[in-house]
Design a protein around this motif. Sequence first.
Motif, PDB file in Angstrom:
ATOM      1  N   TYR A 181      -0.037  -9.890  -6.859  1.00  0.00           N
ATOM      2  CA  TYR A 181      -1.387 -10.123  -6.366  1.00  0.00           C
ATOM      3  C   TYR A 181      -2.312  -9.167  -7.120  1.00  0.00           C
ATOM      4  CZ  TYR A 181       0.061 -12.905  -2.324  1.00  0.00           C
ATOM      5  OH  TYR A 181       0.547 -13.903  -1.497  1.00  0.00           O
ATOM      6  N   ALA A 193      -5.803   4.058  -1.893  1.00  0.00           N
ATOM      7  CA  ALA A 193      -4.777   4.386  -2.883  1.00  0.00           C
ATOM      8  C   ALA A 193      -3.371   3.963  -2.441  1.00  0.00           C
ATOM      9  CB  ALA A 193      -4.777   5.874  -3.231  1.00  0.00           C
ATOM     10  N   GLU A 194      -3.284   3.072  -1.470  1.00  0.00           N
ATOM     11  CA  GLU A 194      -1.986   2.534  -1.074  1.00  0.00           C
ATOM     12  C   GLU A 194      -2.064   1.012  -1.062  1.00  0.00           C
ATOM     13  OE1 GLU A 194      -0.707   6.167   1.955  1.00  0.00           O
ATOM     14  OE2 GLU A 194      -0.368   4.072   2.532  1.00  0.00           O
ATOM     15  N   GLY A 195      -0.897   0.384  -1.039  1.00  0.00           N
ATOM     16  CA  GLY A 195      -0.871  -1.065  -0.910  1.00  0.00           C
ATOM     17  C   GLY A 195      -1.015  -1.485   0.539  1.00  0.00           C
ATOM     18  N   PRO A 196      -1.278  -2.777   0.773  1.00  0.00           N
ATOM     19  CA  PRO A 196      -1.346  -3.276   2.145  1.00  0.00           C
ATOM     20  C   PRO A 196      -0.002  -3.086   2.857  1.00  0.00           C
ATOM     21  CG  PRO A 196      -2.253  -4.884   0.604  1.00  0.00           C
ATOM     22  CD  PRO A 196      -1.587  -3.829  -0.216  1.00  0.00           C
ATOM     23  N   LEU A 219      -0.909 -13.307   9.122  1.00  0.00           N
ATOM     24  CA  LEU A 219      -0.432 -11.927   9.149  1.00  0.00           C
ATOM     25  C   LEU A 219      -1.637 -10.991   9.125  1.00  0.00           C
ATOM     26  CD1 LEU A 219       1.299 -13.659   6.685  1.00  0.00           C
ATOM     27  CD2 LEU A 219       2.819 -11.745   7.114  1.00  0.00           C
ATOM     28  N   LEU A 254      -0.254 -16.070  -0.030  1.00  0.00           N
ATOM     29  CA  LEU A 254      -1.159 -15.730   1.051  1.00  0.00           C
ATOM     30  C   LEU A 254      -2.595 -15.792   0.578  1.00  0.00           C
ATOM     31  CD1 LEU A 254       0.675 -12.610   2.562  1.00  0.00           C
ATOM     32  CD2 LEU A 254       0.826 -15.006   3.283  1.00  0.00           C
ATOM     33  N   PHE A 266       2.227  -4.219   6.184  1.00  0.00           N
ATOM     34  CA  PHE A 266       2.337  -5.270   7.195  1.00  0.00           C
ATOM     35  C   PHE A 266       2.265  -4.680   8.602  1.00  0.00           C
ATOM     36  CE2 PHE A 266       3.569  -8.979   9.361  1.00  0.00           C
ATOM     37  CZ  PHE A 266       4.568  -8.659  10.258  1.00  0.00           C
ATOM     38  N   GLY A 301       3.717  -2.907  -2.885  1.00  0.00           N
ATOM     39  CA  GLY A 301       3.711  -1.595  -3.507  1.00  0.00           C
ATOM     40  C   GLY A 301       2.311  -0.982  -3.447  1.00  0.00           C
ATOM     41  N   ASN A 302       2.187   0.239  -3.967  1.00  0.00           N
ATOM     42  CA  ASN A 302       0.896   0.926  -3.922  1.00  0.00           C
ATOM     43  C   ASN A 302      -0.057   0.517  -5.034  1.00  0.00           C
ATOM     44  OD1 ASN A 302       1.407   2.335  -1.576  1.00  0.00           O
ATOM     45  ND2 ASN A 302       2.269   4.096  -2.641  1.00  0.00           N
ATOM     46  N   PHE A 312      -6.748  -6.327   6.849  1.00  0.00           N
ATOM     47  CA  PHE A 312      -6.845  -7.640   6.223  1.00  0.00           C
ATOM     48  C   PHE A 312      -6.118  -8.679   7.058  1.00  0.00           C
ATOM     49  CE2 PHE A 312      -8.696  -6.554   2.208  1.00  0.00           C
ATOM     50  CZ  PHE A 312      -8.256  -5.280   1.897  1.00  0.00           C
ATOM     51  N   LYS A 371      -4.559  -1.234   5.286  1.00  0.00           N
ATOM     52  CA  LYS A 371      -4.539  -0.615   3.954  1.00  0.00           C
ATOM     53  C   LYS A 371      -5.299   0.701   3.983  1.00  0.00           C
ATOM     54  CE  LYS A 371      -5.521  -1.461  -0.926  1.00  0.00           C
ATOM     55  NZ  LYS A 371      -6.076  -0.107  -1.103  1.00  0.00           N
ATOM     56  N   PHE A 381      -6.112 -14.148   1.560  1.00  0.00           N
ATOM     57  CA  PHE A 381      -6.594 -12.982   2.292  1.00  0.00           C
ATOM     58  C   PHE A 381      -8.065 -13.121   2.663  1.00  0.00           C
ATOM     59  CE2 PHE A 381      -3.461  -9.517   2.228  1.00  0.00           C
ATOM     60  CZ  PHE A 381      -2.488 -10.066   1.423  1.00  0.00           C
ATOM     61  N   GLY A 382      -8.422 -12.495   3.793  1.00  0.00           N
ATOM     62  CA  GLY A 382      -9.823 -12.258   4.086  1.00  0.00           C
ATOM     63  C   GLY A 382     -10.314 -11.055   3.308  1.00  0.00           C
ATOM     64  N   GLN A 383     -11.586 -10.770   3.438  1.00  0.00           N
ATOM     65  CA  GLN A 383     -12.168  -9.694   2.626  1.00  0.00           C
ATOM     66  C   GLN A 383     -11.974  -8.313   3.239  1.00  0.00           C
ATOM     67  OE1 GLN A 383     -13.610 -12.270   4.331  1.00  0.00           O
ATOM     68  NE2 GLN A 383     -15.798 -12.204   3.885  1.00  0.00           N
ATOM     69  N   TYR A 433      -2.573  -7.081   7.855  1.00  0.00           N
ATOM     70  CA  TYR A 433      -2.161  -5.942   7.051  1.00  0.00           C
ATOM     71  C   TYR A 433      -3.176  -4.832   7.224  1.00  0.00           C
ATOM     72  CZ  TYR A 433       1.458  -8.509   4.479  1.00  0.00           C
ATOM     73  OH  TYR A 433       2.593  -9.199   4.136  1.00  0.00           O
TER      74      TYR A 433
END
Lengths: 115, 115
Positions: free
Chosen positions: B35, A41-44, A34, A103, A46, B107-108, A89, A38, A105-107, A36
Amino acid sequence: DQQVKQNSPSLSVQEGRISILNCDYTNSMFDYFLWYKKYPAEGPTFLISISSIKDKNEDGRFTVFLNKSAKHLSLHIVPSQPGDSAVYFCAAGGAGGTSYGKLTFGQGTILTVHP
Amino acid sequence: EPEVTQTPSHQVTQMGQEVILRCVPISNHLYFYWYRQILGQKVEFLVSFYNNEISEKSEIFDDQFSVERPDGSNFTLKIRSTKLEDSAMYFCASSEVQGGISPLHFGNGTRLTVT
């Protein structure tokens, strides 16, 4: 954990051009991948996914390519827009009987699209 | 569009104190996750939760951590005795189904600072 790697910390692209973000993985057991996005100040959020049995998936301006023999995937954004500027990501899952949703994740790669 | 909500957005606590991070997943989702992302590091999996029990947990998720779904809407992460190294951004996520690729919706985040 180096199973998923994004080797480019940043990418700068002109508006309207193609952005290509790359991701390499080492675990051949990953079942799905997947991307993502970002914002600070927010989440990832999709973007797009691909199963390991496919080599391409397209959704609007976003296309993900998977090369299993090279253990490499890439995200193409065409045309790039300034609002695409964010951290991207790559994530992989489904390896070796792990539960769904675990999951790796990459950096991340910081994409900057200049007007 | 439905979203995952997390509270508080920022939590400061002293070392050794207990903290509870709260999340309201998307209402028709069945799978829940935590996470975390330590500053400058990758987003890393902590735990997955389904049908009122833990599906899988990482080695980070030791006895100091616990998760609970106390009612039909909330999903919480408790850290019993916080350490300095628990300082991180904690993301809650949920997904709809297992099978196929049902993307995780994040979420954020809650920024936890342990002093």
